[in-house]
Design a protein around this motif. Structure first.
Motif, short mmCIF file in Angstrom:
data_model
loop_
_atom_site.label_atom_id
_atom_site.label_comp_id
_atom_site.label_asym_id
_atom_site.label_seq_id
_atom_site.Cartn_x
_atom_site.Cartn_y
_atom_site.Cartn_z
N HIS A 8 14.44 8.72 47.39
CA HIS A 8 15.77 8.10 47.33
C HIS A 8 16.43 8.05 48.71
O HIS A 8 17.62 7.74 48.82
N GLY A 9 15.66 8.36 49.76
CA GLY A 9 16.20 8.34 51.10
C GLY A 9 17.01 9.57 51.46
O GLY A 9 17.71 9.58 52.49
N LEU A 10 16.93 10.60 50.65
CA LEU A 10 17.70 11.82 50.88
C LEU A 10 16.82 12.92 51.46
O LEU A 10 15.59 12.88 51.33
N ILE A 11 17.46 13.90 52.08
CA ILE A 11 16.74 15.02 52.68
C ILE A 11 17.48 16.32 52.41
O ILE A 11 18.68 16.32 52.12
N LEU A 12 16.77 17.43 52.52
CA LEU A 12 17.42 18.74 52.51
C LEU A 12 18.11 18.95 53.85
O LEU A 12 17.57 18.63 54.90
N ARG A 13 19.33 19.49 53.78
CA ARG A 13 20.13 19.70 54.99
C ARG A 13 20.39 21.18 55.23
O ARG A 13 21.46 21.58 55.66
N GLY A 14 19.41 22.01 54.96
CA GLY A 14 19.56 23.44 55.19
C GLY A 14 20.15 24.15 53.99
O GLY A 14 20.51 23.54 52.98
N GLY A 15 20.28 25.45 54.11
CA GLY A 15 20.83 26.26 53.03
C GLY A 15 20.92 27.70 53.45
O GLY A 15 20.61 28.07 54.58
N PHE A 16 21.34 28.54 52.54
CA PHE A 16 21.48 29.97 52.83
C PHE A 16 21.62 30.75 51.54
O PHE A 16 21.86 30.19 50.47
N VAL A 17 21.49 32.06 51.67
CA VAL A 17 21.67 32.98 50.55
C VAL A 17 23.09 33.54 50.62
O VAL A 17 23.54 33.98 51.69
N PHE A 18 23.80 33.49 49.51
CA PHE A 18 25.14 34.05 49.46
C PHE A 18 25.08 35.57 49.60
O PHE A 18 24.20 36.21 49.03
N SER A 19 26.03 36.12 50.33
CA SER A 19 26.09 37.58 50.42
C SER A 19 26.70 38.14 49.14
O SER A 19 27.35 37.42 48.37
N GLY A 20 26.48 39.41 48.92
CA GLY A 20 26.90 40.02 47.66
C GLY A 20 28.39 40.03 47.43
O GLY A 20 28.84 40.08 46.29
N ASN A 21 29.19 39.98 48.51
CA ASN A 21 30.65 40.04 48.34
C ASN A 21 31.32 38.67 48.40
O ASN A 21 32.54 38.58 48.46
N GLU A 22 30.52 37.60 48.39
CA GLU A 22 31.09 36.25 48.42
C GLU A 22 31.49 35.79 47.03
O GLU A 22 30.88 36.16 46.03
N ASN A 23 32.49 34.92 47.00
CA ASN A 23 32.91 34.30 45.75
C ASN A 23 32.09 33.02 45.55
O ASN A 23 32.60 31.91 45.71
#
Length: 219
Positions: A8-23
């Motif tokens: 569809h012409g789309l790509i992954l733009r990175g990511g991360f793991v949420f820390s335990g104290n994040e909302n």
């Protein structure tokens, strides 16, 4: 996943793991997500796919690009056990903060994140939230091209001075685009954005820029 998005012409733009104290927002199970992958575009790659889809939709469809992106990314989420979210979801999710964290980018004077390869010609169309940790390498030490730019043509090109170091004069910009003197912006895209030379090879074609300007101005 990359292959599915690329269709569809789309790509992954990175990511991360949420820390335990994040909302963190809910993942597919309803519990707080553990990780997020951003989905977007570089240059105009999705434009022909979106146009083909739009040709099969009824006239006057509201927010067609958002609708298309939701449909595509939603199908990817279902296939890979994720929950899809969109920048237009309410309550608003912090997509720009996520993008800065995932790709190490900083805002340009126009507010658009400056990418070291794509310049200003990229976008985030959605994100995938997972209940488990998804490890993805994050870039380190990204060059912020705006720091290297001396003349700041983006700040000096807008015909109504809508951009400045103090922010974006939204009403002035929108009124100009909609008015009789805004033909160049309506037909060729934002003058200030086009004044930036970085990532020029990824610049959106005129018809895509016209689409975005019409959407911005409510035309």
């Amino acid at each position: 996943m990359e292959k599915t998005l690329a269709a569809h012409g789309l790509i992954l733009r990175g990511g991360f793991v949420f820390s335990g104290n994040e909302n963190a927002p809910p993942g597919p199970s309803g519990a707080p997500a553990r990780s997020v992958l951003l989905v977007g575009q570089a240059g105009a790659a999705p434009w022909p796919h979106f146009q083909q889809w739009l040709g099969s939709q009824p006239d006057g469809l509201a927010n067609p690009l958002d609708t298309w992106a939701r449909e595509v990314i939603g199908a990817v989420a279902e296939k890979f056990g994720a929950r899809a979210v969109s920048p237009s979801d309410k309550p608003w999710l912090p997509f720009q903060q996520w993008a800065m964290r995932a790709e190490g980018l900083k805002p340009s004077p126009l507010g658009i994140l400056m990418h070291p390869q794509y310049g200003l010609w990229h976008a985030y169309r959605g994100a995938l939230l997972f209940d488990h940790e998804v490890e993805i390498e994050r870039p380190q030490g990204q060059i912020h091209l705006c720091d290297l730019c001396v003349g700041k043509p983006c700040l000096n090109s807008c015909p109504v001075g809508a951009y400045s170091q103090s922010g974006f004069a939204y009403d002035n910009c929108r009124s100009h685009v909609r008015g009789e003197n805004g033909e160049a912006c309506r037909g060729e895209g934002c003058v200030a954005r086009n004044a930036c030379s970085y990532g020029a090879e990824y610049r959106y074609p005129a018809d895509e820029q016209t689409f975005h300007m019409a959407s911005f101005a409510g035309l």
